[in-house]
Scaffold this motif. Structure first.
Motif, mmCIF file in Angstrom:
data_model
loop_
_atom_site.group_PDB
_atom_site.id
_atom_site.type_symbol
_atom_site.label_atom_id
_atom_site.label_comp_id
_atom_site.label_asym_id
_atom_site.label_seq_id
_atom_site.Cartn_x
_atom_site.Cartn_y
_atom_site.Cartn_z
ATOM 1 N N LYS A 7 0.934 -1.332 -0.109
ATOM 2 C CA LYS A 7 0.198 -0.003 -0.121
ATOM 3 C C LYS A 7 0.975 1.233 -0.015
ATOM 4 C CE LYS A 7 -3.755 -2.388 2.677
ATOM 5 N NZ LYS A 7 -4.573 -2.406 3.806
ATOM 6 N N THR A 8 1.810 1.155 -0.827
ATOM 7 C CA THR A 8 2.892 2.521 -0.811
ATOM 8 C C THR A 8 1.928 3.766 -1.367
ATOM 9 O OG1 THR A 8 3.529 1.535 -3.164
ATOM 10 C CG2 THR A 8 4.789 1.263 -1.136
ATOM 11 N N LEU A 9 2.199 4.763 -0.690
ATOM 12 C CA LEU A 9 1.504 6.129 -1.216
ATOM 13 C C LEU A 9 2.612 6.807 -1.947
ATOM 14 C CD1 LEU A 9 -0.278 6.852 2.234
ATOM 15 C CD2 LEU A 9 -1.296 5.753 0.382
ATOM 16 N N TYR A 10 3.960 6.659 -1.624
ATOM 17 C CA TYR A 10 5.038 7.580 -2.208
ATOM 18 C C TYR A 10 6.058 6.636 -2.864
ATOM 19 C CZ TYR A 10 2.857 11.057 0.712
ATOM 20 O OH TYR A 10 2.025 12.061 1.156
ATOM 21 N N ASP A 11 6.750 7.394 -3.891
ATOM 22 C CA ASP A 11 7.976 6.523 -4.455
ATOM 23 C C ASP A 11 9.152 6.747 -3.455
ATOM 24 O OD1 ASP A 11 6.673 5.289 -6.871
ATOM 25 O OD2 ASP A 11 6.353 7.506 -7.336
ATOM 26 N N GLU A 45 10.030 14.615 -8.888
ATOM 27 C CA GLU A 45 8.855 14.544 -9.387
ATOM 28 C C GLU A 45 8.664 14.663 -10.960
ATOM 29 O OE1 GLU A 45 5.379 15.583 -7.919
ATOM 30 O OE2 GLU A 45 6.470 14.485 -6.037
ATOM 31 N N GLN A 46 9.592 15.333 -11.799
ATOM 32 C CA GLN A 46 9.789 15.492 -13.400
ATOM 33 C C GLN A 46 9.671 14.330 -13.846
ATOM 34 O OE1 GLN A 46 12.416 18.614 -14.080
ATOM 35 N NE2 GLN A 46 12.318 18.297 -16.290
ATOM 36 N N ILE A 47 10.390 13.286 -13.379
ATOM 37 C CA ILE A 47 10.586 11.870 -13.751
ATOM 38 C C ILE A 47 9.300 10.970 -13.537
ATOM 39 C CG2 ILE A 47 12.838 12.212 -14.350
ATOM 40 C CD1 ILE A 47 13.543 10.429 -11.975
ATOM 41 N N GLY A 48 8.331 11.495 -12.613
ATOM 42 C CA GLY A 48 7.151 10.842 -12.462
ATOM 43 C C GLY A 48 7.176 9.923 -10.999
ATOM 44 N N LEU A 49 8.001 10.502 -10.095
ATOM 45 C CA LEU A 49 8.013 9.792 -8.902
ATOM 46 C C LEU A 49 7.441 10.422 -7.891
ATOM 47 C CD1 LEU A 49 11.944 8.539 -8.786
ATOM 48 C CD2 LEU A 49 9.714 7.332 -9.361
ATOM 49 N N LYS A 50 6.551 10.165 -7.276
ATOM 50 C CA LYS A 50 5.637 10.680 -6.140
ATOM 51 C C LYS A 50 6.609 11.053 -4.860
ATOM 52 C CE LYS A 50 1.227 11.161 -3.791
ATOM 53 N NZ LYS A 50 0.094 10.534 -3.483
ATOM 54 N N THR A 51 6.890 12.171 -4.534
ATOM 55 C CA THR A 51 7.955 12.511 -3.541
ATOM 56 C C THR A 51 7.376 13.342 -2.382
ATOM 57 O OG1 THR A 51 9.215 12.561 -5.290
ATOM 58 C CG2 THR A 51 10.067 13.550 -3.234
ATOM 59 N N LEU A 52 7.954 13.083 -1.327
ATOM 60 C CA LEU A 52 7.551 13.614 0.068
ATOM 61 C C LEU A 52 8.818 13.932 0.790
ATOM 62 C CD1 LEU A 52 5.319 14.862 1.902
ATOM 63 C CD2 LEU A 52 5.649 12.489 3.065
#
Length: 314
Positions: A7-11, A45-52
């Motif tokens: 259940k990952t929410l972030y990359d 984020e620019q290469i499509g990875l959801k980041t926090l």
């Protein structure tokens, strides 16, 4: 290899410490930390990875909800080492660490320099004083016949408890040395004049390949080049020999780090020498080389993809 939950929410979660979580309009140092982390954030984020971006000691975040965590400005870990070590052990079972726990634990103690020396990487002449040793600074300097030295802890950062010693100042540093050696191992090295005269070179290496370099110089009257002590940083164009040296140093690690900073200098004998190999939370000067943030982001993407490929293989 550690795995994040299904259940990952972030990359990727970029790790900082709470002091640098927010930007500052009045503190230039804090602004630079925030700005460089944001460059990495936007590249991911620019290469499509959801980041926090979070402090490493956030008590409420579920670390299994991210595929990977990227250590960046976790600059309080050496002041809270026991707490950080416990946290590191726990989180390594929940997600992918970049760099890995293996590399962090190897690099966190300056005894790693001995491993590199055994693999043919020229390091600064070094004498390790183990925790609990029954000796004095005067005795050590007499045995080694060193007159001008630098003393530092084996686990440290930001030049914590780093002292320049001369035969005239040994006595005034003896009390702090005795206090420190009861609790931790120390490292003694001959003073390197060229770090003051010529500066220290920092070579940034991503996934084993050189990216960019800077030259760090100390302010007048100071021997430490860190900006904490007034040091300055400028662009640097390294020689092919220096590039090869930095990549060889990284290839001598237990595994290839996703990022590394190779600090090097010309020693008192004129030889290219490793000062430190920074694999945990090094400043990488993205503000001087913005394109390098994308190199790091692409490396993160490759590691995450390879993790996904492995999870689908028996």
């Amino acid at each position: 290899m550690s795995r994040a939950s299904s259940k990952t929410l972030y990359d990727v979660v970029i790790l900082t410490d709470v002091r640098y979580l927010n930007d500052s309009k009045i503190d230039h140092y804090k602004h630079n930390v925030y700005y460089e982390d944001r460059l990495v954030y936007h590249a991911l984020e620019q290469i499509g990875l959801k980041t926090l971006r979070l402090p490493w000691d956030d008590m409420f975040f579920d670390w299994s909800s991210t595929k990977a965590i990227l250590f960046r400005s976790t600059w309080d870990y050496f002041d809270r080492f026991d707490e950080f070590s416990d946290w590191l052990e726990q989180v390594s079972d929940q997600t992918l660490l970049l760099n890995s726990e293996t590399l962090i634990r190897w690099n966190i103690d300056k005894h790693y320099l001995l491993d590199l020396d055994q693999k043919g990487i020229h390091i600064a002449e070094s004498h390790f004083i183990e925790k609990g040793a029954k000796t004095t600074l005067a005795q050590i300097h007499d045995i080694l016949n060193w007159k001008l030295t630098v003393l530092k802890p084996c686990i440290s950062g930001a030049a914590r408890h780093t002292y320049k010693l001369t035969s005239e100042t040994l006595e005034e540093h003896e009390a702090i040395f005795q206090e420190l050696i009861k609790k931790e191992a120390m490292l003694l090295q001959p003073f390197q004049h060229n770090i003051v005269n010529k500066g220290e070179i920092s070579m940034m290496v991503f996934n084993g390949h050189f990216s960019h370099a800077v030259l760090k110089t100390a302010k007048a009257g100071e021997f430490r080049v860190q900006d904490d002590f007034g040091g300055s940083v400028s662009h640097y164009t390294p020689s092919e020999e220096e590039i090869k040296f930095s990549e060889r140093a990284v290839s001598a690690c237990p595994e290839i780090p996703i990022y590394a900073r190779v600090d090097m200098f010309e020693d008192n004998n004129g030889k290219t020498t490793l000062s430190e190999l920074e694999l945990i939370e090094p400043e990488l000067w993205f503000r001087l080389h913005k394109e390098a943030a994308m190199l790091l982001a692409q490396g993160v993407l490759e590691r995450i993809r390879s993790l996904g490929d492995m999870s689908h293989n028996p």
